[in-house]
Design an enzyme around this catalytic site. Structure first.
Site, PDB file in Angstrom:
ATOM      1  N   HIS A   9       4.034   5.389   1.548  1.00 42.79           N
ATOM      2  CA  HIS A   9       3.056   6.273   0.902  1.00 42.79           C
ATOM      3  C   HIS A   9       2.932   7.540   1.727  1.00 42.79           C
ATOM      4  O   HIS A   9       2.721   7.478   2.948  1.00 42.79           O
ATOM      5  CB  HIS A   9       1.693   5.590   0.807  1.00 42.79           C
ATOM      6  CG  HIS A   9       1.662   4.439  -0.139  1.00 42.79           C
ATOM      7  ND1 HIS A   9       0.855   3.332   0.060  1.00 42.79           N
ATOM      8  CD2 HIS A   9       2.336   4.209  -1.305  1.00 42.79           C
ATOM      9  CE1 HIS A   9       1.037   2.482  -0.935  1.00 42.79           C
ATOM     10  NE2 HIS A   9       1.925   2.994  -1.770  1.00 42.79           N
ATOM     11  N   LEU A  66       1.138   7.587   5.406  1.00 38.63           N
ATOM     12  CA  LEU A  66      -0.118   6.851   5.452  1.00 38.63           C
ATOM     13  C   LEU A  66       0.081   5.559   6.241  1.00 38.63           C
ATOM     14  O   LEU A  66      -0.759   4.673   6.204  1.00 38.63           O
ATOM     15  CB  LEU A  66      -0.615   6.546   4.035  1.00 38.63           C
ATOM     16  CG  LEU A  66      -2.135   6.496   3.850  1.00 38.63           C
ATOM     17  CD1 LEU A  66      -2.764   7.849   4.148  1.00 38.63           C
ATOM     18  CD2 LEU A  66      -2.503   6.041   2.442  1.00 38.63           C
ATOM     19  N   ASP A  67       1.199   5.468   6.938  1.00 40.38           N
ATOM     20  CA  ASP A  67       1.538   4.314   7.791  1.00 40.38           C
ATOM     21  C   ASP A  67       1.717   3.044   6.968  1.00 40.38           C
ATOM     22  O   ASP A  67       1.263   1.965   7.355  1.00 40.38           O
ATOM     23  CB  ASP A  67       0.478   4.104   8.880  1.00 40.38           C
ATOM     24  CG  ASP A  67       0.281   5.333   9.737  1.00 40.38           C
ATOM     25  OD1 ASP A  67       1.234   6.101   9.880  1.00 40.38           O
ATOM     26  OD2 ASP A  67      -0.837   5.527  10.251  1.00 40.38           O
ATOM     27  N   HIS A  68       2.393   3.168   5.836  1.00 42.65           N
ATOM     28  CA  HIS A  68       2.583   2.036   4.939  1.00 42.65           C
ATOM     29  C   HIS A  68       4.065   1.756   4.698  1.00 42.65           C
ATOM     30  O   HIS A  68       4.470   1.479   3.569  1.00 42.65           O
ATOM     31  CB  HIS A  68       1.892   2.308   3.598  1.00 42.65           C
ATOM     32  CG  HIS A  68       0.412   2.390   3.677  1.00 42.65           C
ATOM     33  ND1 HIS A  68      -0.369   2.852   2.622  1.00 42.65           N
ATOM     34  CD2 HIS A  68      -0.449   2.080   4.672  1.00 42.65           C
ATOM     35  CE1 HIS A  68      -1.647   2.817   2.975  1.00 42.65           C
ATOM     36  NE2 HIS A  68      -1.721   2.358   4.218  1.00 42.65           N
ATOM     37  N   GLN A  69       4.890   1.815   5.718  1.00 47.38           N
ATOM     38  CA  GLN A  69       6.317   1.566   5.512  1.00 47.38           C
ATOM     39  C   GLN A  69       6.547   0.100   5.109  1.00 47.38           C
ATOM     40  O   GLN A  69       6.019  -0.819   5.751  1.00 47.38           O
ATOM     41  CB  GLN A  69       7.116   1.873   6.778  1.00 47.38           C
ATOM     42  CG  GLN A  69       7.052   3.316   7.222  1.00 47.38           C
ATOM     43  CD  GLN A  69       5.885   3.600   8.136  1.00 47.38           C
ATOM     44  OE1 GLN A  69       5.525   2.797   8.986  1.00 47.38           O
ATOM     45  NE2 GLN A  69       5.263   4.767   7.978  1.00 47.38           N
TER      46      GLN A  69
END
Length: 623
Positions: A346, A550-553
């Site tokens: 994201h 958004l640090d959602h890998q």
């Protein structure tokens, strides 16, 4: 107050000194009392070739939950390996989430240079914070608990992943949850009694009232984004316990820290999964602790819970990955699988600031550094309890969505109680990778008092089409992998985020926000000055300059049924073609949900634990 001095001290030093000073001030914080039911998890040093039933790699959002549930079986002994150490008092403070990425609790990953994103960030790369600490990224994240849309999981099921429909995963979301929000305790979508505390921040931002009224003006409900209608406006639900962060470590590890069948080895960097290349059976791991290489053996399974970056890297270092790529790295191939592909994330557009005409509406650096805020926090209240500074969320479907479901959003709006413009100490700039030069060109024209009267509202692309890839940089485990995010590789993503900007403008244009004279700071971003401000072309340029993760890998070890050549793990999370090896973290997601990924990762862990129990005959298989 000591933490106030800390913040001021940190503002005066360079980033290179951050870790050393962080350790110094951490020691100073230790006298603060903790909840008597909590305590640091003891460290364990395994003997070389010591045997365990299960070895779990990574004590993050997933690993903590898995270790908890597996040790419920008293005759199973479990070793949890974590490369980092303990949380501390400072990491508990919700509003300081952005600062934690500047500490040694972050792995410090960055992307490869992007063609269409992060153009004005330091080094022209995207910063990718990931947790290196007990609790993993649940210690660094912004605490927001949001699960996504039911069809996100129904899509997984439709891709052939039996057992992963929304109806089947909802019980696992609820299993971990201990909801404290009184209006939701009787909801069929929530539960009480789980390990993970979910609550609203005790602090009520004046902006929240404006946000709620703005949503109503635009025809949106003030709702529960984890309920039956995701679309709407809401106050963020957060992984929070009495105004403090409730990480996965606090939730799942601290209550079981003295279980006799449970050991945690901290500062233990796993460098290889041990796999018999003839039988294709995983039988242990090799790791470094105190500069000594050790091997530990698994009688039953090795479970990777190191995240989308860590698990994929470790698999490839162990000989499981794309054949050509592993051969280029000089690694013997044990399993030819598409590890590292399907990377999804994201992306959010950051950098804009909205100015209001009243003081004490926004939460800024000086507010956070005040003794009054510190005193309120010690009582479990005040502005420091805001989760990462977030005061409002909205989930909206844009006109560009091609989904037929009316209630399936493709954009999220996150309202922050402060903004980048008010970042006088430079902490947020450092986290985002924004250069001082960029900051002063855009916000230097504003007097400091005006900068402190600003807040942010950032659009987030929650249903991206662009896909990236993770590759090894070398066969050395200490070399961070190459991470190609490929943000906006599909033009639809960029156009959708522009629509997100337009949605923000609609919200700001409501009577609720105009009551405060709210206006967008209109100094153009560097590199976009030639374009008409507020045109679609301008926003495309600006988005490519400062959009961040958004640090959602997710997705690098994709879950698929047998026979699908794009998959790495089965719907039971076992690695295709390898026995005794399972993966349970964000890397297995075949498609990124429109959510903040902490909640889905904990759900995956809860379900994985039951799958493991079923496979070893200690839990009846569900029908």
């Amino acid at each position: 107050m000591r933490w106030s001095l800390y913040l001021l001290h940190m503002a005066a030093v360079s980033a290179t000194d951050t870790n050393r000073l962080f350790d110094f001030w951490t020691d100073l914080f230790r006298p603060f009392p903790r909840n008597p039911k909590e305590g640091f998890v003891p460290d364990y040093i395994p003997d070389d070739r010591e045997e365990f039933d299960f070895i779990v790699v990574g004590a993050g959002s997933a690993g903590c939950a898995i270790a908890n549930r597996l040790t419920e079986i008293t005759n199973w002994n479990v070793l949890l390996l974590e490369a980092g150490g303990n949380e501390n008092f400072f990491s508990d403070i919700p509003i300081f989430a952005p600062f934690l990425s500047l500490t040694n609790m972050n792995w410090g990953y960055v992307s490869e240079p992007e063609r269409k994103a992060c153009h004005d960030l330091r080094g022209k790369v995207c910063f990718l914070p990931r947790g290196k600490v007990l609790g993993g990224s649940s210690v660094l994240n912004f605490l927001i608990y949001q699960r996504g849309h039911p069809d996100d999981y129904n899509d997984w099921y439709k891709m052939g992943n039996k057992g992963w429909s929304y109806t089947e995963v909802l019980p696992y979301f609820k299993k971990s949850e201990n909801i404290h929000i009184s209006s939701l305790k009787n909801s069929s979508y929530h539960s009480i009694g789980g390990y993970l505390d979910i609550d609203y921040a005790p602090f009520h931002s004046p902006l929240q009232s404006a946000f709620k009224k703005a949503g109503e003006e635009l025809g949106y409900e003030w709702n529960d984004p984890n309920g039956d209608n995701v679309i709407g406006f809401s106050k963020p639900q957060a992984t929070m316990r009495k105004g403090r962060r409730c990480s996965s470590s606090k939730a799942f590890l601290e209550p079981i820290r003295f279980r006799k069948n449970f050991k945690v080895s901290k500062y233990s960097s796993v460098i290889k999964v041990l796999i018999n290349d003839q039988t294709k059976v995983a039988f242990g791991v090799e790791f470094l602790k105190q500069n000594v290489r050790r091997r530990v053996l698994a009688r039953r399974e090795v479970i990777l819970a190191a995240g989308s970056i860590g698990s994929a890297q470790l698999l490839m270092l162990s000989g499981i990955g794309p054949r050509n790529h592993l051969q280029e790295m000089g690694i013997d191939v044990i399993g030819d699988l598409p590890v590292g592909y399907n990377l999804q994330d994201h992306v959010t557009f950051s950098g804009n600031a909205f100015i209001v005409n009243q003081t004490k509406i926004c939460v800024n650096d000086l507010t956070a550094a005040s003794p009054l805020s510190a005193a309120a926090y010690m009582g479990g209240f005040g502005p420091l309890t805001l989760p990462g500074g977030a005061a409002g969320l909205a989930f909206i479907k844009t006109k560009l969505s091609d989904d037929f479901a009316k209630n399936r959003p493709d954009i999220e709006l996150v309202m922050g109680a402060g903004s980048l413009a008010g970042d006088l100490f430079g902490i947020l700039r450092t986290l985002l990778g924004i250069t001082d030069k960029w900051y002063w060109e855009v916000y230097g024209t504003l007097p400091p008092k005006v900068r402190q009267r600003t807040f942010a509202m950032n659009p987030v692309l929650i249903r991206p089409r662009s896909v990236g890839r993770l590759m090894l940089r070398s066969a050395n485990f200490s070399d961070h992998p190459k991470i190609k995010l490929n943000y906006f590789d599909d033009i639809h993503d960029l156009l959708t985020l522009v629509e997100g900007v337009r949605l923000v403008e609609k919200v700001i244009g409501t009577k609720a926000f105009q009551r405060y004279g709210t206006r967008l700071h209109d100094t153009p971003f560097p590199g976009c000055e030639r374009l008409d401000f507020d045109s679609d072309e301008y926003w495309k340029c600006a988005i490519m300059q400062t959009s961040i993760t958004l640090d959602h890998q997710v997705g690098t070890c994709k879950m698929t049924p047998a026979g699908d050549p794009t998959g790495v793990v089965s719907p039971r999370l076992t690695v295709h073609g390898i026995k005794g090896l399972r993966i349970a973290d964000a890397s297995i997601m075949p498609k990124i949900p429109a959510s903040h990924t902490h909640a889905p990762v904990v759900m995956i862990a809860e379900k994985a634990a039951d799958l493991i129990k079923e496979d070893w005959g200690v839990l009846p298989e569900k029908t």
